[in-house]
Design a protein around this motif. Structure first.
Motif, PDB file in Angstrom:
ATOM      1  N   GLY A   4      14.208 109.423  17.642  1.00 57.27           N
ATOM      2  CA  GLY A   4      14.592 110.815  17.797  1.00 57.27           C
ATOM      3  C   GLY A   4      13.499 111.764  17.347  1.00 57.27           C
ATOM      4  O   GLY A   4      13.192 112.754  18.012  1.00 57.27           O
ATOM      5  N   ALA A   5      12.883 111.436  16.214  1.00 58.48           N
ATOM      6  CA  ALA A   5      11.811 112.293  15.694  1.00 58.48           C
ATOM      7  C   ALA A   5      10.620 112.282  16.652  1.00 58.48           C
ATOM      8  O   ALA A   5      10.020 113.321  16.931  1.00 58.48           O
ATOM      9  N   LEU A   9      12.677 113.062  28.170  1.00 62.03           N
ATOM     10  CA  LEU A   9      11.793 114.185  27.868  1.00 62.03           C
ATOM     11  C   LEU A   9      11.859 115.168  29.029  1.00 62.03           C
ATOM     12  O   LEU A   9      12.037 114.766  30.186  1.00 62.03           O
ATOM     13  N   HIS A  16      10.718 111.668  19.820  1.00 61.88           N
ATOM     14  CA  HIS A  16      11.139 112.360  21.040  1.00 61.88           C
ATOM     15  C   HIS A  16      11.020 113.873  20.877  1.00 61.88           C
ATOM     16  O   HIS A  16      10.469 114.568  21.732  1.00 61.88           O
ATOM     17  N   THR A  17      11.512 114.355  19.735  1.00 60.64           N
ATOM     18  CA  THR A  17      11.454 115.806  19.499  1.00 60.64           C
ATOM     19  C   THR A  17      10.010 116.268  19.413  1.00 60.64           C
ATOM     20  O   THR A  17       9.632 117.286  20.006  1.00 60.64           O
ATOM     21  N   GLN A  18       9.229 115.502  18.677  1.00 63.82           N
ATOM     22  CA  GLN A  18       7.826 115.872  18.500  1.00 63.82           C
ATOM     23  C   GLN A  18       7.108 115.898  19.847  1.00 63.82           C
ATOM     24  O   GLN A  18       6.352 116.812  20.146  1.00 63.82           O
ATOM     25  N   THR A  19       7.365 114.890  20.674  1.00 65.72           N
ATOM     26  CA  THR A  19       6.707 114.815  21.987  1.00 65.72           C
ATOM     27  C   THR A  19       7.157 115.955  22.884  1.00 65.72           C
ATOM     28  O   THR A  19       6.358 116.581  23.587  1.00 65.72           O
ATOM     29  N   ALA A  20       8.456 116.251  22.835  1.00 64.03           N
ATOM     30  CA  ALA A  20       8.999 117.284  23.714  1.00 64.03           C
ATOM     31  C   ALA A  20       8.474 118.662  23.328  1.00 64.03           C
ATOM     32  O   ALA A  20       8.225 119.502  24.190  1.00 64.03           O
ATOM     33  N   GLU A  21       8.297 118.849  22.015  1.00 62.26           N
ATOM     34  CA  GLU A  21       7.951 120.190  21.560  1.00 62.26           C
ATOM     35  C   GLU A  21       6.456 120.398  21.432  1.00 62.26           C
ATOM     36  O   GLU A  21       5.990 121.532  21.418  1.00 62.26           O
TER      37      GLU A  21
END
Lengths: 217, 730
Positions: B30-31, A76, B33-38
């Protein structure tokens, strides 16, 4: 020929063996009707010696089967420690925590630092597969069971260290080598089992028998 | 093969209805990760203050967490030691919280010498029984504790040991700065002072290097002084990493700084350059000192310390010209914290130069400031512990030892005499870092009980019967830390992270549990947080306020230049101290040689710090270890001309040997070290197989040094050894 259900039972029986057990649980696991699939079963004394070295964090021979330890801590953005390996509570652990919450599963206190422990990962995999959610199970395996080869390599390395550890008494050294080998073989069985399951979309009979754990001597 | 449907052992509990599992949508990493990052808005970002534990500076920091995970660190802007920055250790050491090699549950040594995990109940019960047995057979004088002070640790260590009736509380000081603080306390009434860098025209460092033993604010001050054009002189056998700020490097024969300092005193006195008014009004014993100092001419000193007489004279005259905005920096460990038989006298001589310069509490000079402390607490809630009857072991034998430190080497001597039966260690790796490890091991082996409280299995832990796991500093709140100086502060370590490993505890809980098991739990019936709140209230600070900021400035102490109070026996600066004479040393500040002088075919052996490491504590941290390996920082240094004589080239392997030990390592050939000296960074050579990254990497300096103690003071004399070096053929 082994069905998917039977493979799941095998994985379920093996899963707890990757963590420290008390004597009662170990005896119960290894002396019930289905435990013949485990092949060679160490005595409680042998098991105790092995797990106190291998499965206790901080011991010199410790090799905890925890996913975070084998992957970069976080991908992240913004973390000062993201690229580090060998740290608990990495991304995989946080994903597992989120997943368990989503699936209404409680992570026990003893796994607080390691929700991505192999024992728990296998439990979730089996639960998903048995519920019929094969897509989710396959996705889960792809995400969370892809480090087991590295773990087997770590176990081999520990075994080499034990062989060379002259400070250990001969008998203990032999017990540890056997114990580590059993864990390594169990990991191998898990890998093969999971691979078989995710490679088939429908439950069907497997043509070839699985490699058994009985190879450990 | 049909496998029966057997009952299975499951760890995950919960409703886990098949429906929830079957209907589970995306479980993809992956989902997530993307959700957390964004999802910047929905991630839980928090900031909490703490005090770094990378070294004993305890610089203030702000820790940022994301969803409960440590994310980034920053130095606290308000904290006077960090001023918004953290050093490499500060950033690197924090990851210890998540390290795979932390101890995570209590351990007990078995008969075969290996360790097995046990429960806290068993640990407390067995330790309690053993302590009670020692109390019954040998009395409280047979128990001791050694600790490297941290806010909670120093409070609870003392309280625990005193509650048991023992005065045997020691810091790590005998291996750090005991000689320096003991010596300075005799001359100026306190063990430390600071330099007014913002106004200084000339500063001399005796061995200390801000560029190596880093405290961010110190480096900033030094840098600013250098930028302003102050003359910065490094007296050191090695051109250390503060060299980038220095105007002068004065190589000196190790352990002979005292001769140099006394020669400066000679020039200042003989040439009438000293501050007569200051000396007349503020000192005692000057006449005797001046008479003694006549023989310490620059020519005399040159023969001992190797610094040319002209250089000695020029530096003394320059100091006088810059005075009172000129001073000798107090140092910490470095050259005279504990290194030589004359370290105590060297510390006194440092302060004597400052006295002759008249720089005490002058602008640009050496500042003695005050420190705040908490007021009285409610005795009903925080009962006082009775003062132990017997004197602390070692205080009689080492009468000049600083009372707040004691000499931990007395634990060894008492054990050797069969009088010390039990020892506790908190945040201390005495065996590896303080003195000859073999002697520590033998001493601890003689005892009935050794307990270590630590986060990792150090060499000291490996000599212990029980090892109790503390949580990392980021997982615990500690009692307040009061900071003195021109401004006064109170700072605190607050809990940044939830406890990671459930069987680890903060030291206040550990000590409370031990106390209860030992029958003195009545002195520990409060939490660290309750104690902190009570202490803070006495200085008008609210706990909740400091939990946000980490530090609060207290009432202005109104420091004034030109006014100095020496809290000595005489109330003045003491060129002569009767108590020192009574202890068998020279009552008047004067020359004492070091104990060991290398022969023709031997080398001096000096140690020093690296900016990314702290003693033996940090080498197992992955990131910091990786830096060491990347840049070959474990190498010892050898002067280029010495290397040529030995036929050694850069990176070659050499064998180093002393009366105690032989070891091999690679060498760095350099002009930055004077001939006849070998330098070793003092963080390497771990022998703990539990610290896999550190174990066997490099050499450990204490392995080479005999066990001995500085007369009357009790320091370890960490550099009193001569070594031989030879090339190891490939």
């Amino acid at each position: 020929m082994t069905t998917a259900s039977e493979i799941l039972v095998i994985v379920s029986l093996i899963a707890p063996l990757f963590t420290r057990l008390n004597e009662e649980d170990y005896t119960s696991l290894t002396q019930n009707e289905g435990s013949q699939v485990l092949g060679y079963v160490p005595t409680w004394r042998e098991r105790s010696i092995m797990q106190n070295e291998l499965f206790v964090p901080g011991m010199p021979l410790a090799a905890l089967p925890v996913e975070s330890l084998y992957k970069a801590w976080s991908t992240l953005p913004g973390s000062s420690y993201g690229s580090q390996k060998g740290l608990y509570l990495g991304d995989s652990a946080h994903h597992m925590t989120a997943l368990c919450a989503q699936l209404e599963l409680d992570v026990p206190e003893q796994f607080k630092a390691m929700p991505d422990h192999l024992t728990l990962l296998l439990e979730v995999f089996v639960l998903l597969f048995e519920s019929g959610n094969r897509n989710a199970a396959c996705q889960f395996a792809s995400d969370h069971l892809d480090w087991l080869e590295d773990y087997q390599a770590a176990l081999e390395s520990r075994s080499d260290e034990v062989v060379q550890a002259s400070v250990l008494a001969e008998e203990k050294r032999k017990t540890l080598v056997r114990g580590i080998e059993q864990v390594r073989v169990l990991v191998g069985v898990v890998r093969t089992s999971v691979a078989h399951l995710i490679n088939s979309h429908e439950a069907r009979y497997v043509r070839e028998p699985l490699a058994t754990v009985g190879d450990v001597r | 093969m049909l496998i029966p449907d057997v009952s299975r052992r499951a760890f995950l509990k919960g409703t886990a209805a098949t429906a929830a599992l079957a209907a589970a949508g995306s479980v993809s990493f992956g989902a997530w990760h993307t959700q957390t990052a964004e999802a910047a808005g929905s991630n839980e970002i928090k900031q909490a203050p703490s005090l770094c534990n990378g070294c004993s500076s305890k610089c203030g920091l702000m820790a940022n967490t994301m969803n409960g995970r440590l994310w980034t660190l920053q130095g606290s802007k308000m904290h006077p030691y960090s001023k918004g920055k953290l050093c490499g250790r500060g950033h690197g050491f924090a990851q210890l919280a998540y390290s795979d090699e932390r101890i995570t549950q209590p351990m007990k040594r078995t008969e075969s010498g290996e360790y097995e995990p046990i429960s806290w109940d068993v640990a407390y019960s067995e330790i309690g029984d053993k302590v009670k047995a020692i109390l019954a057979s040998d009395g409280p004088e047979a128990l001791s504790i050694v600790q490297d002070p941290r806010p909670s640790g120093k409070y609870y260590s003392q309280r625990f040991m005193n509650a048991l009736g023992s005065a045997n509380v020691y810091t790590h000081g005998a291996a750090c700065n005991l000689s320096k603080e003991s010596g300075m306390t005799k001359t100026i009434g306190t063990g430390n002072y600071s330099i007014d860098f913002s106004n200084a025209k000339m500063v001399v460092f005796i061995g200390r290097s801000y560029g190596d033993g880093i405290r961010p604010s110190s480096v900033e001050s030094l840098s600013a002084a250098a930028e302003r054009g102050a003359r910065i002189v490094l007296v050191d056998p090695r051109l250390n990493n503060s060299g980038i700020f220095a105007t002068d490097w004065v190589p000196v024969v190790p352990g002979t700084d005292l001769a140099l300092l006394l020669a400066w005193c000679n020039v200042l006195v003989e040439e009438g350059l000293y501050d007569k008014e200051f000396v007349e009004a503020n000192t005692v014993g000057f006449d005797e000192f001046a008479a003694q100092v006549k023989e310490y001419t620059p020519a005399w000193a040159e023969k001992i310390c190797g610094v040319p007489a002209d250089t000695i004279k020029e530096l003394a005259q320059a100091l006088a010209k810059a005075a009172p905005a000129a001073a000798i920096e107090p140092s910490w460990r470095a050259a005279f914290g504990c290194a030589y038989a004359n370290s105590f006298d060297t510390a006194r001589a440092v302060t004597a130069v400052n006295a002759l310069l008249g720089s005490w509490n002058e602008k640009g000079g050496a500042l003695i400031t005050s420190s705040p402390k908490a007021g009285e607490l409610d005795k009903a809630k925080f009962p006082s512990v009775p003062k132990p009857a017997a004197r602390r072991a070692g205080d009689a034998e080492y009468p000049l030892v600083l009372s707040s430190m004691g000499t931990n080497l007395a634990v060894i001597e008492a054990a050797q005499a069969g009088k010390m039966k039990g020892c506790f260690f908190y945040n201390s790796n005495a065996v590896q870092g303080y003195s000859q490890p073999k002697v520590w091991r033998e001493a601890l082996d003689k005892m009935d009980l050794v307990v270590s409280i630590d986060v990792q299995m150090s060499e000291t832990a490996l000599c212990s019967d029980y090892v109790l796991p503390e949580c990392s500093y980021l997982e615990r709140l500690e009692v307040p830390e009061f900071l003195g100086g021109k401004k006064h502060y109170v700072a605190m370590r607050t809990q940044v992270l939830d406890i990671i490993h459930p069987e680890t505890k903060p030291c206040d809980e550990i000590f409370a549990g031990l106390a209860k098991a030992c029958g003195v739990g009545n002195y520990f019936e409060f939490t660290a947080e309750e104690y902190a709140a009570a202490e803070l209230a006495t200085v008008g600070v609210d706990l909740e306020e400091i939990k946000k900021s980490g530090i609060v400035e207290l009432k202005d102490p109104n420091f004034t230049y030109g006014s100095v109070a020496f809290k000595t026996a005489s109330g003045k600066f003491e060129f002569k101290t009767d108590a020192v004479g009574q202890a068998g040393l020279n009552a008047v500040i004067g020359y004492t040689p070091r104990k060991v002088m290398p022969n023709q075919d031997e080398f001096h052996f000096i140690g020093g710090k690296q900016g990314i490491h702290s003693h033996t504590m940090t080498m197992n941290v992955e990131a910091l270890n990786a830096i060491s390996r990347e840049y070959d920082l474990d190498r010892v240094w050898l002067n280029a001309s010495d290397a040529q004589k030995l036929g050694v080239a850069e990176g070659d392997t050499v064998e180093i040997s002393s009366s105690e030990h032989t070891g091999k390592t690679r060498v760095h050939v350099t002009q930055r070290l004077m001939p006849g000296v070998v330098y070793i960074p003092t963080h390497y050579g771990s022998s703990s197989p539990y610290l896999t990254r550190a174990c066997g990497y490099g050499l450990n300096m204490t392995d080479f040094v005999p066990f001995h103690t500085e007369p009357a003071v009790g320091s370890t004399m960490s550099q009193e050894v001569a070594i031989k070096v030879r090339k190891v053929e490939a």
